[in-house]
Design an enzyme around this catalytic site. Sequence first.
Site, short mmCIF file in Angstrom:
data_model
loop_
_atom_site.label_atom_id
_atom_site.label_comp_id
_atom_site.label_asym_id
_atom_site.label_seq_id
_atom_site.Cartn_x
_atom_site.Cartn_y
_atom_site.Cartn_z
N HIS A 1 -26.72 36.81 -28.66
CA HIS A 1 -26.33 38.19 -28.38
C HIS A 1 -26.07 38.41 -26.90
O HIS A 1 -26.41 37.58 -26.04
CB HIS A 1 -27.41 39.16 -28.87
CG HIS A 1 -28.73 39.05 -28.15
ND1 HIS A 1 -28.97 39.68 -26.95
CD2 HIS A 1 -29.87 38.39 -28.48
CE1 HIS A 1 -30.21 39.42 -26.56
NE2 HIS A 1 -30.79 38.64 -27.47
N CYS B 1 -34.50 34.70 -28.81
CA CYS B 1 -33.06 34.78 -29.01
C CYS B 1 -32.32 34.16 -27.83
O CYS B 1 -32.87 34.03 -26.74
CB CYS B 1 -32.61 36.23 -29.19
SG CYS B 1 -33.12 36.97 -30.76
#
Length: 206
Positions: free
Chosen positions: A166, A182
Amino acid sequence: MNFRSFYLSVLLGLAAILTGCSSDGVPRIFTNEYGAVTDAGYKLPSVPVDKIPSKYHRQVVSYKTDEKPGTIIVDTKEKFLYLVMEGGKAMRYGIGVGRQGFEWSGTARVAMKREWPTWTPPAEMIKRQPELAKWRGGMPPGLSNPLGARALYLFNKNGDTGYRLHGTPEWHSIGKAMSSGCIRLLNQDIIDLYDRVKVGAKVIVQ
């Protein structure tokens, strides 16, 4: 070569680097593509790339692998994400990775892609940071949203891994281990990656 010719060749070389152009197959770097961007009504600010080591700027590099084009390979040690291309090349992006205790590795696939996604903190994160409970139902998209401008959702044979590729507004985290697991990219880079990657793409995190 006289000084004037030497100076001109240096300027041309710098121009080629800044525009991502190369005629001899050497790496192409896209340093000039981190300016302010308006996307879906959101105004992303420019990134102060002079404060980020140039090795973490988006660039095409030579890359040897047996994986087919379209595969994503994440090198958590060196803080690079490679998108395998044709001809022994890859698009390389600088990334931020999980801090100590939140590292992970394995093989997954891109199951979903979302533009300006909603972020929902997992229960274990809310337990660590109770102030996030207000977003239990999801944090709306926006410039302060931790998922940034785009998110690629990673699934494996057991389903949703909970991990994402992301964007992030925190440019200073690129090249560092600061996340909760992440893989984060500059917003301008995740937009570029998003447009190149297909749903179903293989992702190898190592």
